[in-house]
Design an enzyme around this catalytic site. Structure first.
Site, PDB file in Angstrom:
ATOM      1  N   GLU A 117       0.828  -1.215   0.000  1.00 38.61           N
ATOM      2  CA  GLU A 117       0.000   0.000   0.000  1.00 38.61           C
ATOM      3  C   GLU A 117       0.862   1.265   0.000  1.00 38.61           C
ATOM      4  OE1 GLU A 117      -3.167   0.095   2.888  1.00 38.61           O
ATOM      5  OE2 GLU A 117      -3.565   2.204   2.492  1.00 38.61           O
TER       6      GLU A 117
ATOM      7  N   ASP B  12       3.509 -14.205  11.806  1.00 36.05           N
ATOM      8  CA  ASP B  12       2.222 -14.622  11.242  1.00 36.05           C
ATOM      9  C   ASP B  12       1.214 -13.477  11.399  1.00 36.05           C
ATOM     10  OD1 ASP B  12      -0.306 -15.714  10.874  1.00 36.05           O
ATOM     11  OD2 ASP B  12       0.214 -17.633  11.786  1.00 36.05           O
TER      12      ASP B  12
ATOM     13  N   HIS C 212      -2.153  10.978   0.662  1.00 36.11           N
ATOM     14  CA  HIS C 212      -2.355   9.605   0.247  1.00 36.11           C
ATOM     15  C   HIS C 212      -2.432   9.505  -1.271  1.00 36.11           C
ATOM     16  CE1 HIS C 212      -3.423   5.623   1.586  1.00 36.11           C
ATOM     17  NE2 HIS C 212      -4.422   5.576   0.730  1.00 36.11           N
TER      18      HIS C 212
HETATM   19  P1  NDP Z   1       8.255 -23.664  15.702  1.00 36.69           P
HETATM   20  O1  NDP Z   1       7.379 -24.848  15.536  1.00 36.69           O
HETATM   21  O2  NDP Z   1       9.283 -23.418  14.639  1.00 36.69           O
HETATM   22  O3  NDP Z   1       8.922 -23.730  17.160  1.00 36.69           O
HETATM   23  C1  NDP Z   1       9.877 -22.830  17.599  1.00 36.69           C
HETATM   24  C2  NDP Z   1      11.275 -23.354  17.279  1.00 36.69           C
HETATM   25  O4  NDP Z   1      12.238 -22.398  17.655  1.00 36.69           O
HETATM   26  C3  NDP Z   1      11.556 -24.647  18.033  1.00 36.69           C
HETATM   27  O5  NDP Z   1      12.134 -25.565  17.135  1.00 36.69           O
HETATM   28  C4  NDP Z   1      12.605 -24.210  19.065  1.00 36.69           C
HETATM   29  O6  NDP Z   1      13.563 -25.188  19.289  1.00 36.69           O
HETATM   30  C5  NDP Z   1      13.287 -23.063  18.353  1.00 36.69           C
HETATM   31  N1  NDP Z   1      13.957 -22.129  19.272  1.00 36.69           N
HETATM   32  C6  NDP Z   1      15.254 -21.782  19.198  1.00 36.69           C
HETATM   33  N2  NDP Z   1      15.566 -20.894  20.157  1.00 36.69           N
HETATM   34  C7  NDP Z   1      14.444 -20.662  20.854  1.00 36.69           C
HETATM   35  C8  NDP Z   1      14.144 -19.817  21.967  1.00 36.69           C
HETATM   36  N3  NDP Z   1      15.065 -19.047  22.542  1.00 36.69           N
HETATM   37  N4  NDP Z   1      12.876 -19.789  22.434  1.00 36.69           N
HETATM   38  C9  NDP Z   1      11.913 -20.548  21.836  1.00 36.69           C
HETATM   39  N5  NDP Z   1      12.148 -21.385  20.799  1.00 36.69           N
HETATM   40  C10 NDP Z   1      13.408 -21.452  20.304  1.00 36.69           C
HETATM   41  O7  NDP Z   1       7.400 -22.308  15.767  1.00 36.69           O
HETATM   42  P2  NDP Z   1       6.307 -21.849  16.788  1.00 36.69           P
HETATM   43  O8  NDP Z   1       5.967 -22.894  17.785  1.00 36.69           O
HETATM   44  O9  NDP Z   1       6.748 -20.524  17.271  1.00 36.69           O
HETATM   45  O10 NDP Z   1       5.026 -21.697  15.843  1.00 36.69           O
HETATM   46  C11 NDP Z   1       4.939 -20.597  14.967  1.00 36.69           C
HETATM   47  C12 NDP Z   1       4.359 -21.065  13.653  1.00 36.69           C
HETATM   48  O11 NDP Z   1       3.108 -21.716  13.865  1.00 36.69           O
HETATM   49  C13 NDP Z   1       4.070 -19.912  12.729  1.00 36.69           C
HETATM   50  O12 NDP Z   1       4.595 -20.250  11.465  1.00 36.69           O
HETATM   51  C14 NDP Z   1       2.538 -19.875  12.661  1.00 36.69           C
HETATM   52  O13 NDP Z   1       2.120 -19.404  11.414  1.00 36.69           O
HETATM   53  C15 NDP Z   1       2.177 -21.310  12.879  1.00 36.69           C
HETATM   54  N6  NDP Z   1       0.849 -21.632  13.390  1.00 36.69           N
HETATM   55  C16 NDP Z   1      -0.048 -20.682  13.814  1.00 36.69           C
HETATM   56  C17 NDP Z   1      -1.290 -21.051  14.279  1.00 36.69           C
HETATM   57  C18 NDP Z   1      -2.213 -19.985  14.769  1.00 36.69           C
HETATM   58  O14 NDP Z   1      -1.810 -18.849  14.934  1.00 36.69           O
HETATM   59  N7  NDP Z   1      -3.486 -20.282  15.039  1.00 36.69           N
HETATM   60  C19 NDP Z   1      -1.711 -22.450  14.333  1.00 36.69           C
HETATM   61  C20 NDP Z   1      -0.662 -23.361  13.941  1.00 36.69           C
HETATM   62  C21 NDP Z   1       0.554 -22.971  13.467  1.00 36.69           C
HETATM   63  P3  NDP Z   1      13.253 -26.495  20.171  1.00 36.69           P
HETATM   64  O15 NDP Z   1      12.487 -27.414  19.274  1.00 36.69           O
HETATM   65  O16 NDP Z   1      14.589 -26.979  20.537  1.00 36.69           O
HETATM   66  O17 NDP Z   1      12.425 -26.036  21.333  1.00 36.69           O
END
Ligand code: NDP
Length: 423
Positions: A79, A275, A372
């Site tokens: 936009e 997201d 705009h």
């Molecule tokens: P992930 O599934 O990628 O989980 C987070 C990853 O980050 C894990 O692998 C974790 O490692 C790693 N990590 C590294 N450092 C850190 C830290 N300091 N703190 C936390 N995690 C760390 O992503 P999310 O669980 O965040 O999920 C986000 C995604 O889910 C987005 O793409 C979203 O679009 C989607 N989503 C959204 C929904 C909704 O909003 N309704 C529904 C379903 C999905 P480790 O595995 O070692 O912990």
């Protein structure tokens, strides 16, 4: 549509050929899809039935001073005028000492919905005795969070109807947005609920109504910096405060007020790989928390200043999801010097408030179209079929006509080409 069965199993090249063969595309269009597919091997693994990359422009917004720290903000948006307005709003606030922010908490909420409950009150009381065990189950499902000092924090039971209850789980997801981690934990809890507590689980998933992950930004503007043409700073401030009150009173106005706020927030959310659907749904649910949909920000006159405030749910991450996969996200995090999810929360709340200030300032002074539409003219001229080198001269002649519609843009382009060819 039989020819498209198992489209996802075909190679990228075969998918495009299939579209051509079935007259979905002409050769020029196919060539464009191929040209735009810059990251096809990566993006083919991210989405299903991939055909090309749909790109959006990215720009930088300046003048952000947040908690005494300067920020350059990358914004991705299609936009025109969003980035200019953001910088304008931020510059006004910078002159007044910048934004101050406050993080309330940073927990993500998830729900296990239990149906066919006989006595909801009794079931909740029983569930409460099981909370320590259920918290442990949740933590065992994603143990790495505990190692990062995060993890499941608390549970609560809410009765939604006579036979339906919601078991809410709050999780400290550290630096991630946490949706997937939360869903894994919820499903582990749901399994135990079904197997040993004999609850009938309907569904389990995170809630995007992130009431436990709120951030606020505030700014305080002296009247003199708001002066515009023949309006005094005090007059402009009064009008902004009144416009803010209208957004509290009227959902029709509130929706547009909040759209302006989300213009800035979404652009930063996209630039940082977060997201935006999650942030949008959470913001609008929060705007309706009183039972009436209202503006997310407020502006009022206090002690001789115009004081603006915004509070929004901001479950954002700096790791996880597509953040580590899309190469530009790392560049944008570096440009903005954003190292933590908390810092990103503060930035998006400030961007929302700056964007809102710029929109209200324009609306109550010269009107939204003045600034705009000047920027929109470029889009209008491009849509009329102008080549890049023709855009500026055609915008200039269109501006002189004072007209702002597609027909006039086409005519201005034709006239320009005629003049050029006659020379
Ligand atoms: P992930 O599934 O990628 O989980 C987070 C990853 O980050 C894990 O692998 C974790 O490692 C790693 N990590 C590294 N450092 C850190 C830290 N300091 N703190 C936390 N995690 C760390 O992503 P999310 O669980 O965040 O999920 C986000 C995604 O889910 C987005 O793409 C979203 O679009 C989607 N989503 C959204 C929904 C909704 O909003 N309704 C529904 C379903 C999905 P480790 O595995 O070692 O912990």
């Amino acid at each position: 549509m039989r020819e498209f069965v198992k489209f996802y199993q075909k190679k990228w090249d075969e998918r495009l050929q299939l579209l051509r063969k079935n007259d979905c595309l002409k050769s020029m269009e196919e060539a464009l899809l191929r040209k735009q597919a810059i990251n096809f091997s990566l993006n083919d693994t991210i989405v299903e039935n991939y055909i090309t990359d749909y790109t959006l422009p990215e720009g930088l917004s300046f003048h952000y001073l947040i908690d005494n720290q300067k920020y350059i903000i990358p914004m991705v948006t299609e936009e025109p005028s969003v980035i200019a307005a953001s910088s304008h709003g931020a510059a006004l606030v910078e002159k007044a000492g910048g934004f101050t922010t406050e993080l309330h908490e940073r927990l993500l909420l998830g729900q296990v919905i239990i149906e066919k409950v006989q006595d909801a009150q009794k079931f909740c009381s029983y569930l409460e005795t099981q909370f320590p065990r259920l918290l442990e189950i949740a933590n065992q499902a994603h143990p790495s969070l505990l190692r990062r000092k995060g993890g499941a924090r608390w549970l609560r039971c809410r009765i939604l109807s006579a036979h339906i209850i919601s078991l809410d789980l709050a999780v400290d997801v550290r630096e991630a947005m946490g949706a997937n981690m939360m869903n894994t934990m919820l499903e582990a809890v749901a399994q135990v609920l079904e197997q040993s507590i004999k609850g009938q689980v309907l569904l389990s998933v995170l809630s995007n109504y992130a009431t436990e992950c709120l951030v606020s930004a505030k700014c305080k503007l002296p009247f003199n910096i708001l002066e515009k043409n023949n309006l005094s700073g005090k007059q402009v401030a009064d009008k902004i405060a009144l416009a803010s009150r209208v957004a509290q009173l009227d959902p029709y106005r509130a929706a547009t007020h909040n759209k302006g706020i989300m213009n800035g927030i979404d652009a930063v959310i996209i630039a940082t790989g977060n997201d935006w659907r999650a942030i949008e749904s959470g913001a609008h649910a929060f705007a309706a928390r009183s039972g009436q949909y209202r503006g997310l920000s407020t502006w009022e006159i206090k002690d001789g200043y115009l004081v603006g405030k915004i509070t929004i749910p901001a479950p954002v991450g700096v790791v996880g999801g597509s953040i580590g996969i899309v190469p530009l996200v790392a560049v944008n995090q570096k440009l903005a010097h954003i190292k933590s999810a908390r810092e990103l929360e503060k930035v998006i709340a400030s961007v929302g408030l700056a964007q809102n200030l710029a929109a209200l300032y324009a609306l109550v002074t010269e009107g939204i179209q003045h600034g705009h539409m000047n920027l929109q003219l470029k889009s209008l001229v491009l849509a009329a079929g102008a080549h890049l080198e023709e855009v500026l001269p055609v915008v200039e002649s269109l501006r002189k006509t004072g007209k702002r519609d597609a027909g006039s843009a086409k005519k201005a382009l034709q006239d320009y080409r005629k003049r050029r060819d006659e020379q």
